[in-house]
Scaffold this active site. Structure first.
Site, PDB file in Angstrom:
ATOM      1  N   GLN A  59      -1.599   1.104  -5.859  1.00  0.00           N
ATOM      2  CA  GLN A  59      -2.599   0.596  -4.661  1.00  0.00           C
ATOM      3  C   GLN A  59      -2.436   1.645  -3.049  1.00  0.00           C
ATOM      4  O   GLN A  59      -1.975   1.970  -2.839  1.00  0.00           O
ATOM      5  CB  GLN A  59      -1.570  -1.024  -4.073  1.00  0.00           C
ATOM      6  N   GLN A 117       0.832  -1.395   0.208  1.00  0.00           N
ATOM      7  CA  GLN A 117      -0.173  -0.657   0.155  1.00  0.00           C
ATOM      8  C   GLN A 117       1.059   1.125   0.111  1.00  0.00           C
ATOM      9  O   GLN A 117       1.869   1.600   1.066  1.00  0.00           O
ATOM     10  CB  GLN A 117      -0.839   0.332   0.729  1.00  0.00           C
ATOM     11  N   ARG A 162     -15.155  -2.739  -4.517  1.00  0.00           N
ATOM     12  CA  ARG A 162     -15.530  -3.882  -3.975  1.00  0.00           C
ATOM     13  C   ARG A 162     -15.731  -3.542  -2.125  1.00  0.00           C
ATOM     14  O   ARG A 162     -15.720  -2.505  -1.415  1.00  0.00           O
ATOM     15  CB  ARG A 162     -14.133  -4.658  -3.899  1.00  0.00           C
TER      16      ARG A 162
END
Length: 417
Positions: free
Chosen positions: A252, A230, A331
């Site tokens: 990300q 991340q 998501r």
């Protein structure tokens, strides 16, 4: 394609089951009563009969009550999205005052009004022609608990800095050159810093932050299947923050839309996995979401709303979704994750399913993923997951326009800065 009420209102399954059970019990009890008519010779049997009749009547009353509650829940659910934003807005307006802003009469809160009436400008230039050579030095010169709009005019260049604006420095503006926006860059990842939160090249904890004509960048790469990569370009944790003509580059977790109420106008956001994520209540208007995912695909959003009482959610209006790979619109990071796309052009980069439950099928009953009058090959609703929502005019209304983020109370015209 119309969305089934089974998916729109998951509690109906349970309520219908209870109602049918109670009605069945009522039917059985009625039969028992009829059979008991033959046994009324004794006082004992009469008492049994009366008791059974009481139970039968009670079951009908409970059934009627549940039916009434079900209808009330249904109507409340429909009207919540339409009415919720106006309640908070009206409550806030009672403590506000009006101020002309150049785009009509707007209602600004008092702290913001006072800050805009007392502006301070600081020039930042790497060549030494400004007040400071670095952004961090300029920020360090501002007194804590600042009450003035402090505008950092940042000259073109690449600023390799790790910047955190504390909560005690509100009303800060980063102003770049529209023809050659300055870039603030870094490459921290979670594997280095230990947390996603601390990877941000720029972290804003203060409220009333404004950025105009700026580039925020995290150059760390992301490989499919890898962990702890991340890498946040910008994290916004303060409320009442706005971004105009800004770009966010990463892979990300590019943009950590962490917490608060935010507005993004004419911005470019690039990444591959969950590259717009967080808990915030934000409106993205006329923005481009550009995927750089490989053939394995990725996710545009991961919104983490975990409580039905939270007003958070991402609304994308008049945006463009494009890029490479096959990418989900979002998501379900949270049990009640909420994302809406309206009037948005979707290229064929969008997967036909549209949305992903993040390996939590139970979240399909509680998330709120809506699309309204979108266009392009990726907007074909035929292949969408059955728990996605094709919104009606009434359902889409609260998420369209700056009313969604109570904009009249804090948005200012960037041309006046």
């Amino acid at each position: 394609m119309a969305v089934s009420n089974i998916y729109l209102f998951p509690t109906i399954w349970y309520i219908s089951y209870v109602l049918s059970t109670l009605l069945y019990i009522h039917f059985i009890l009625c039969n028992v009563i009829l059979q008991a008519l033959d046994l009324m010779a004794s006082k004992y049997n009469i008492q049994v009969l009366l008791f059974l009749f009481f139970l039968s009547t009670l079951s009908l009353k409970v059934s009627s009550l549940l039916k009434s509650e079900k209808e009330e829940d249904y109507n409340s659910w429909i009207s919540w999205n339409v009415n919720n934003f106006s309640k908070k807005y009206n409550a806030e307006v009672e403590t506000l005052t009006r101020e002309p802003t150049g785009i009509g009469s707007k209602v600004l809160d008092l702290k913001l009004r006072n800050a805009e009436m007392n502006k301070v400008r600081i020039n930042v230039s790497q060549d030494g022609t400004g007040d400071f050579k670095s952004i961090k030095e300029a920020l360090d010169s501002i007194p804590l608990h600042n009450t003035k709009r402090v505008i950092l005019t940042i000259k073109p260049g690449v600023y390799r800095e790790k910047i955190v604006i504390p909560r005690t420095l509100p009303f800060i503006t980063f102003l770049g050159d529209s023809n050659d926006p300055p870039t603030i860059t870094g490459n921290d990842t979670k594997s280095v810093t230990g947390t996603t939160f601390s990877t941000a090249t720029v972290g804003v904890n203060a409220s009333y932050f404004v950025a105009i004509n700026m580039k925020f960048e995290n150059t760390a790469t992301h490989d499919k299947g890898s962990v702890r990569e991340q890498a946040v370009a910008l994290r916004i944790s303060g409320t009442n923050a706005s971004f105009y003509n800004c770009s966010f580059y990463g892979n990300q977790d590019t943009l950590y839309d962490h917490h608060g109420v935010h507005y993004f106008s004419n911005c470019f956001i690039q990444g591959s996995v969950d590259f717009i994520f967080g808990y915030a209540r934000s409106l993205y208007e006329n923005c481009t979401l550009n995927s750089v995912a490989n053939k394995d695909g990725g996710y545009f959003t991961a919104q983490k709303r975990t409580n039905s009482s939270w007003g958070s959610g991402f609304s994308f209006q008049d945006c463009k979704v494009t890029g490479s790979g096959l990418v989900y619109l979002g998501r379900a990071w949270g049990d009640r994750s909420r994302v809406i796309f309206s009037y948005t052009y979707m290229d064929n980069v969008v997967r036909p399913e549209g949305w992903d439950n993040w390996h939590h099928p139970e979240r399909e009953l509680t998330v709120y993923y809506g699309e309204y009058k979108c266009s392009g090959p990726g907007a074909n609703f035929t292949g969408r997951v059955p728990w996605a929502r094709l919104l009606t005019d009434k359902e889409a209304e609260p998420f369209i326009g700056t009313n969604y983020i109570y904009g009249d109370t804090w948005l200012i015209n960037p041309a006046t800065i």
